[in-house]
Design a protein around this motif. Structure first.
Motif, PDB file in Angstrom:
ATOM      1  N   ALA A 157      50.915 -74.313  24.148  1.00 49.41           N
ATOM      2  CA  ALA A 157      52.239 -73.724  23.942  1.00 49.41           C
ATOM      3  C   ALA A 157      52.151 -72.197  23.861  1.00 49.41           C
ATOM      4  O   ALA A 157      52.973 -71.476  24.448  1.00 49.41           O
ATOM      5  N   ILE A 158      51.148 -71.708  23.160  1.00 50.91           N
ATOM      6  CA  ILE A 158      50.964 -70.258  23.005  1.00 50.91           C
ATOM      7  C   ILE A 158      50.629 -69.610  24.340  1.00 50.91           C
ATOM      8  O   ILE A 158      51.215 -68.588  24.724  1.00 50.91           O
ATOM      9  N   PHE A 159      49.709 -70.214  25.090  1.00 51.81           N
ATOM     10  CA  PHE A 159      49.239 -69.587  26.324  1.00 51.81           C
ATOM     11  C   PHE A 159      50.253 -69.710  27.456  1.00 51.81           C
ATOM     12  O   PHE A 159      50.315 -68.840  28.337  1.00 51.81           O
ATOM     13  N   GLU A 160      51.050 -70.766  27.445  1.00 52.91           N
ATOM     14  CA  GLU A 160      52.113 -70.855  28.446  1.00 52.91           C
ATOM     15  C   GLU A 160      53.152 -69.750  28.223  1.00 52.91           C
ATOM     16  O   GLU A 160      53.655 -69.149  29.180  1.00 52.91           O
ATOM     17  N   LYS A 161      53.455 -69.478  26.972  1.00 50.39           N
ATOM     18  CA  LYS A 161      54.367 -68.368  26.662  1.00 50.39           C
ATOM     19  C   LYS A 161      53.747 -67.046  27.102  1.00 50.39           C
ATOM     20  O   LYS A 161      54.425 -66.176  27.664  1.00 50.39           O
ATOM     21  N   ALA A 162      52.448 -66.881  26.859  1.00 50.06           N
ATOM     22  CA  ALA A 162      51.756 -65.645  27.240  1.00 50.06           C
ATOM     23  C   ALA A 162      51.760 -65.460  28.754  1.00 50.06           C
ATOM     24  O   ALA A 162      51.889 -64.331  29.255  1.00 50.06           O
ATOM     25  N   LEU A 163      51.627 -66.540  29.513  1.00 50.51           N
ATOM     26  CA  LEU A 163      51.642 -66.446  30.973  1.00 50.51           C
ATOM     27  C   LEU A 163      53.029 -66.046  31.487  1.00 50.51           C
ATOM     28  O   LEU A 163      53.148 -65.298  32.462  1.00 50.51           O
ATOM     29  N   LEU A 164      54.080 -66.536  30.808  1.00 49.55           N
ATOM     30  CA  LEU A 164      55.430 -66.090  31.159  1.00 49.55           C
ATOM     31  C   LEU A 164      55.602 -64.607  30.831  1.00 49.55           C
ATOM     32  O   LEU A 164      56.254 -63.863  31.569  1.00 49.55           O
ATOM     33  N   ALA A 165      55.016 -64.202  29.720  1.00 48.12           N
ATOM     34  CA  ALA A 165      55.078 -62.786  29.331  1.00 48.12           C
ATOM     35  C   ALA A 165      54.382 -61.918  30.370  1.00 48.12           C
ATOM     36  O   ALA A 165      54.824 -60.798  30.659  1.00 48.12           O
ATOM     37  N   LYS A 166      53.295 -62.440  30.958  1.00 44.88           N
ATOM     38  CA  LYS A 166      52.575 -61.691  31.990  1.00 44.88           C
ATOM     39  C   LYS A 166      53.467 -61.456  33.208  1.00 44.88           C
ATOM     40  O   LYS A 166      53.525 -60.335  33.741  1.00 44.88           O
ATOM     41  N   LYS A 167      54.178 -62.502  33.624  1.00 41.65           N
ATOM     42  CA  LYS A 167      55.074 -62.354  34.773  1.00 41.65           C
ATOM     43  C   LYS A 167      56.174 -61.340  34.477  1.00 41.65           C
ATOM     44  O   LYS A 167      56.526 -60.513  35.318  1.00 41.65           O
ATOM     45  N   ALA A 168      56.713 -61.416  33.266  1.00 48.19           N
ATOM     46  CA  ALA A 168      57.768 -60.477  32.887  1.00 48.19           C
ATOM     47  C   ALA A 168      57.228 -59.052  32.818  1.00 48.19           C
ATOM     48  O   ALA A 168      57.906 -58.097  33.213  1.00 48.19           O
ATOM     49  N   ARG A 169      55.995 -58.904  32.327  1.00 48.05           N
ATOM     50  CA  ARG A 169      55.385 -57.568  32.233  1.00 48.05           C
ATOM     51  C   ARG A 169      55.199 -56.967  33.613  1.00 48.05           C
ATOM     52  O   ARG A 169      55.469 -55.774  33.831  1.00 48.05           O
ATOM     53  N   GLU A 170      54.755 -57.768  34.548  1.00 44.65           N
ATOM     54  CA  GLU A 170      54.550 -57.270  35.908  1.00 44.65           C
ATOM     55  C   GLU A 170      55.881 -56.881  36.551  1.00 44.65           C
ATOM     56  O   GLU A 170      55.969 -55.879  37.266  1.00 44.65           O
ATOM     57  N   ALA A 171      56.937 -57.677  36.287  1.00 42.99           N
ATOM     58  CA  ALA A 171      58.268 -57.338  36.807  1.00 42.99           C
ATOM     59  C   ALA A 171      58.789 -56.061  36.158  1.00 42.99           C
ATOM     60  O   ALA A 171      59.392 -55.208  36.814  1.00 42.99           O
ATOM     61  N   ALA A 172      58.543 -55.923  34.844  1.00 42.96           N
ATOM     62  CA  ALA A 172      58.985 -54.719  34.132  1.00 42.96           C
ATOM     63  C   ALA A 172      58.244 -53.487  34.631  1.00 42.96           C
ATOM     64  O   ALA A 172      58.816 -52.402  34.731  1.00 42.96           O
ATOM     65  N   LYS A 197      79.079 -52.312  25.610  1.00 38.55           N
ATOM     66  CA  LYS A 197      77.904 -52.474  24.759  1.00 38.55           C
ATOM     67  C   LYS A 197      76.651 -52.674  25.603  1.00 38.55           C
ATOM     68  O   LYS A 197      76.673 -53.395  26.595  1.00 38.55           O
ATOM     69  N   ILE A 198      75.566 -52.028  25.188  1.00 38.57           N
ATOM     70  CA  ILE A 198      74.319 -52.209  25.921  1.00 38.57           C
ATOM     71  C   ILE A 198      73.737 -53.580  25.600  1.00 38.57           C
ATOM     72  O   ILE A 198      74.159 -54.253  24.656  1.00 38.57           O
ATOM     73  N   LEU A 199      72.759 -53.980  26.359  1.00 42.69           N
ATOM     74  CA  LEU A 199      72.139 -55.292  26.205  1.00 42.69           C
ATOM     75  C   LEU A 199      71.440 -55.413  24.853  1.00 42.69           C
ATOM     76  O   LEU A 199      70.830 -54.461  24.369  1.00 42.69           O
ATOM     77  N   ASN A 200      71.537 -56.590  24.245  1.00 43.84           N
ATOM     78  CA  ASN A 200      70.813 -56.871  23.002  1.00 43.84           C
ATOM     79  C   ASN A 200      69.373 -57.224  23.350  1.00 43.84           C
ATOM     80  O   ASN A 200      69.072 -58.344  23.766  1.00 43.84           O
ATOM     81  N   VAL A 201      68.451 -56.274  23.188  1.00 40.03           N
ATOM     82  CA  VAL A 201      67.064 -56.493  23.612  1.00 40.03           C
ATOM     83  C   VAL A 201      66.323 -57.430  22.675  1.00 40.03           C
ATOM     84  O   VAL A 201      65.202 -57.853  22.978  1.00 40.03           O
ATOM     85  N   GLU A 202      66.920 -57.760  21.535  1.00 40.31           N
ATOM     86  CA  GLU A 202      66.283 -58.715  20.617  1.00 40.31           C
ATOM     87  C   GLU A 202      66.221 -60.104  21.244  1.00 40.31           C
ATOM     88  O   GLU A 202      65.384 -60.922  20.868  1.00 40.31           O
ATOM     89  N   LYS A 203      67.105 -60.348  22.213  1.00 33.02           N
ATOM     90  CA  LYS A 203      67.208 -61.685  22.792  1.00 33.02           C
ATOM     91  C   LYS A 203      66.722 -61.755  24.235  1.00 33.02           C
ATOM     92  O   LYS A 203      66.982 -62.740  24.919  1.00 33.02           O
ATOM     93  N   THR A 204      66.035 -60.726  24.705  1.00 31.44           N
ATOM     94  CA  THR A 204      65.598 -60.742  26.099  1.00 31.44           C
ATOM     95  C   THR A 204      64.313 -59.952  26.274  1.00 31.44           C
ATOM     96  O   THR A 204      64.002 -59.079  25.477  1.00 31.44           O
ATOM     97  N   ARG A 205      63.553 -60.292  27.308  1.00 35.16           N
ATOM     98  CA  ARG A 205      62.336 -59.546  27.611  1.00 35.16           C
ATOM     99  C   ARG A 205      62.667 -58.226  28.290  1.00 35.16           C
ATOM    100  O   ARG A 205      63.766 -58.013  28.777  1.00 35.16           O
ATOM    101  N   MET A 206      61.660 -57.375  28.366  1.00 34.31           N
ATOM    102  CA  MET A 206      61.854 -56.040  28.901  1.00 34.31           C
ATOM    103  C   MET A 206      62.227 -56.063  30.380  1.00 34.31           C
ATOM    104  O   MET A 206      62.966 -55.197  30.850  1.00 34.31           O
ATOM    105  N   ASP A 207      61.739 -57.025  31.129  1.00 33.02           N
ATOM    106  CA  ASP A 207      62.053 -57.049  32.558  1.00 33.02           C
ATOM    107  C   ASP A 207      63.552 -57.242  32.779  1.00 33.02           C
ATOM    108  O   ASP A 207      64.138 -56.674  33.700  1.00 33.02           O
ATOM    109  N   LYS A 208      64.191 -58.058  31.925  1.00 34.10           N
ATOM    110  CA  LYS A 208      65.644 -58.236  32.022  1.00 34.10           C
ATOM    111  C   LYS A 208      66.369 -56.977  31.542  1.00 34.10           C
ATOM    112  O   LYS A 208      67.391 -56.581  32.108  1.00 34.10           O
ATOM    113  N   ALA A 209      65.833 -56.365  30.485  1.00 32.20           N
ATOM    114  CA  ALA A 209      66.468 -55.154  29.953  1.00 32.20           C
ATOM    115  C   ALA A 209      66.484 -54.040  30.992  1.00 32.20           C
ATOM    116  O   ALA A 209      67.440 -53.261  31.075  1.00 32.20           O
TER     117      ALA A 209
END
Length: 691
Positions: free
Chosen positions: A428-443, A507-519
């Motif tokens: 569960a932890i590493f699957e979340k981390a892999l999604l974070a990797k994709k988002a980081r690369e997009a960001a 209003k700007i996006l609520n970054v508490e509820k989204t990753r940086m790539d979406k922001a």
């Protein structure tokens, strides 16, 4: 006539005893503002905590008294009162009047200590109008009094006692400090940390003051009869947690998401807390994650020792996108990190990549970055060592080189063992981390696109950026303004030489509820990042900052407060350096305009408005309540809110990163219950209510 150029032995001053402390207090407590004031309490409490670490203290009480003084009581061994041969004075007097005196230098007395230089309680004494020390030991109750660090009595036997311990009561010197008004919440937060970090210790806190207006009216030294009544604390276990005639209740009920509960109780009427955590930093992590969705029910925990260093780790992953890793060394919050933090991060990243590779969880095999694996992580790193060495500007960075390897090794062993025994949690932890990797690369791609823009494009902005002509960024200000109407007034009313205006549409996006790539797909956020020019996150470079004052100027209503909170959330989560460096401010526009005849007055609060009406007389006065900045014409906005000669700005600071993280999570996160509870608890503190 005196020769001012003369420089000989007569020019050399020797400050005896504690005179040096009173002459240069900031050298010993950091500052003479509110932070330095509260540091006095920490110094006294740290002595009691050190007794607890040595195994001799179980209970500590901290009380803000009605007169504004503070009392700290413990059930440790009690400071010795026998004669210290070198000074021919009692050990109690030596500890309270001589710098670098104490038991912290004797490793047989204190193996681990948070007090670094033995200056703590003597500095408190030096910076107090008066101080009273009471010691319970050897069946006796001893007392000695001081004024401005100088003894006003000897050590006197004033009674008998079947208990042991030390009581220190002191009144800060109002000629030294900018304020002598202690903030109970600040002290409570620090003492809560200490209770978490030292499992099993019971800390009671209480604020006996009733009205904030009374805090500055300080009384003289109390009579002995009053002192006896206040400080008769046997610690006999007769008062259980929450047992205060039904007035106490749990601070937070069980969270539906995190399963977290708080182990302390409080009285709303008496502002009294009992802090007692048998689970230690495990409960600390649960407390920090209250209201957050969690990936696994129980925090990961292990405690290991190596080469005289104790390493204690507790960590839990949440569904959030932010990492909150806090480190402590001998109970000191190392806000700048240090070798223990480096060791933890390197071990976590290495173990995670080893597990992913071994179990084939990633196809391309490129691995995770430290940022990826820390997404959503809440962790407490607590090390206790014999000779801590601190560095950094604020001495809150651990510098012991050997600690990096010790923590790296122990964390690597602990995590490897945990992941092997808990494969479902690991996946569960590493699957979340892999999604974070994709988002980081997009960001990263989005950031590179933003960097390539040589100038701000109108199409990317919620409104036109009206830049200033000044080229020296140290003199420039950027106003973040709500809406086109207020933006128009601000653009017309500003000083174009050094004031720039960036209006937001909505209003700007609520970054508490989204990753940086979406922001980074949000126009308002892209405009803000580009306008500031310093980047964000770990890549932020304040040398490239285009404006040294970033001023949030929103309407004084619910929507304005929401927009302000959204902007502050973004700054705290992704531009933390901007805040900690002191570049962020909040404008204070007036709430009312009062007019009587041709005279006009502005009021910035209900109280100011009422006082002004009393001053000028109610007859013939018209009162206008400003609901928005757009209701002011450019001249009014300039004179009341933007003119550096007359305006009021509130600088945004982060006193406590742990508390700030909790507040942003509560206010801007998904879970409704903690937000409702927060509003109920703080409802009476609202200054301006928009109905």
């Amino acid at each position: 006539m005196t020769d001012k150029t003369k420089y000989d032995a007569s020019n050399i001053q020797v400050l005896e005893g504690l005179e040096a402390v009173r002459k240069r207090p900031s050298m010993y407590i950091g500052s003479t503002d509110s932070r330095g004031l509260h540091h006095l309490v920490y110094e006294v409490v740290d002595n009691s905590i050190d007794e607890a670490l040595a195994g001799y203290c179980q209970n500590i009480q901290m009380t803000i008294n009605e007169d504004g003084s503070v009392t700290v009581v413990d059930d440790g061994r009690g400071i010795p009162v026998d004669i210290q041969p070198k000074y021919n004075k009692s050990a109690l007097e030596v500890v309270l009047t001589i710098l670098h005196a104490g038991g912290k230098f004797d490793k047989d007395t204190y193996k681990v200590s948070g007090g670094l230089h033995g200056v703590g309680v003597s500095v408190v004494n030096a910076l107090s109008e008066w101080l009273i020390a009471e010691v319970r030991r050897d069946g006796k109750l001893y007392r000695q009094t001081f004024a401005y660090g100088i003894p006003t009595s000897g050590v006197e036997t004033v009674g008998e006692s079947s208990h042991t311990g030390t009581t220190i009561q002191f009144m800060p010197d109002k000629t030294i400090f900018e304020t002598v008004d202690f903030r109970y919440e600040i002290l409570l937060n620090r003492l809560r940390e200490l209770a978490f970090l030292n499992k099993g210790i019971r800390i009671e806190t209480e604020d006996k003051r009733t009205k904030s207006e009374d805090f500055e009216e300080l009384s003289p030294m109390p009579e002995e009869s009053e002192l006896d009544a206040d400080l008769d604390l046997p610690f006999d276990g007769s008062e259980d947690e929450g047992d205060d005639d039904g007035e106490s209740e749990k601070v937070s009920k069980k969270s539906k998401k995190s399963g977290t509960h708080s182990s302390h109780s409080y009285s709303l009427k008496e502002r009294k807390h009992i802090l007692h955590y048998e689970g230690g930093i495990i409960e600390f992590v649960k407390y920090l994650n209250a209201g957050k969705g969690i990936l696994h029910d129980n925090p990961i925990y292990f405690e290991k020792q190596k080469d005289g260093t104790d390493v204690e780790i507790s960590m839990q992953y949440t569904e959030n996108f932010n990492a909150n890793v806090y480190s402590f060394a001998n109970n000191i919050n190392t806000t700048e990190g240090g070798t223990h933090m480096v060791g933890f991060k390197s071990a976590l990243t290495r173990v995670a990549n080893d597990y992913i590779k071994k179990n084939g969880l990633e196809k391309d095999g490129s691995g995770l970055s430290g940022e990826d694996i820390r997404e959503g992580l809440t962790a407490i790193i607590s090390v206790k060592l014999l000779e801590p060495q601190f560095e950094g500007q604020t001495k809150t960075k651990l510098g012991n080189s050997e600690v990096k390897g010790i923590v790296d090794s122990l964390v690597s062993d602990g995590l490897s063992e945990y992941f092997e025994e808990n494969p479902k949690v690991a996946v569960a932890i590493f699957e979340k981390a892999l999604l974070a990797k994709k988002a980081r690369e997009a960001a990263k791609k989005a950031r590179e696109l933003t960097r390539r823009k040589n100038a701000l494009e109108v199409s990317t902005l919620p409104g036109k950026l009206a830049d200033c002509s000044e080229k020296d960024s140290r003199l420039c200000e950027l106003y973040l303004v709500e809406g086109d109407s207020a933006g128009g007034s601000a653009k017309q009313g500003r000083n174009r030489a050094f004031q720039a205006i960036l209006p937001f549409r909505g209003k700007i996006l609520n970054v508490e509820k989204t990753r940086m790539d979406k922001a980074l797909k949000n126009n308002e956020i892209i405009s803000l990042i580009t306008a500031l020019g310093a980047g964000l996150g770990d890549e932020m470079d304040l040398e490239k900052l285009r404006y040294h004052k970033v001023i949030i100027m929103t309407d004084a209503d619910v929507d304005g407060a929401h927009i302000r909170t959204l902007i502050l959330t973004f700054f705290f989560r992704y531009m933390t350096d901007l805040v900690t460096a002191g570049h962020v401010y909040i404008a204070q526009p007036p709430l009312y305009k009062l007019k009587k005849g041709k005279a006009e007055y502005y009021a910035y609060s209900d109280k100011q408005m009422k006082n002004k009406i009393e001053e000028i007389g109610e007859k013939g006065v018209t009162v206008q309540r400003y609901k928005g900045l757009g209701e002011m014409n450019p001249e009014q906005l300039w004179s009341t809110t933007m003119n550096p000669e007359t305006r009021t700005l509130l600088q945004v600071t982060i006193e406590d990163a742990i508390v700030a993280d909790q507040i942003f999570s509560i206010l801007m996160g998904d879970d409704v219950f903690p937000r409702k509870q927060f509003i109920q608890e703080h409802a009476k503190e609202v200054v301006n209510l928009d109905i």
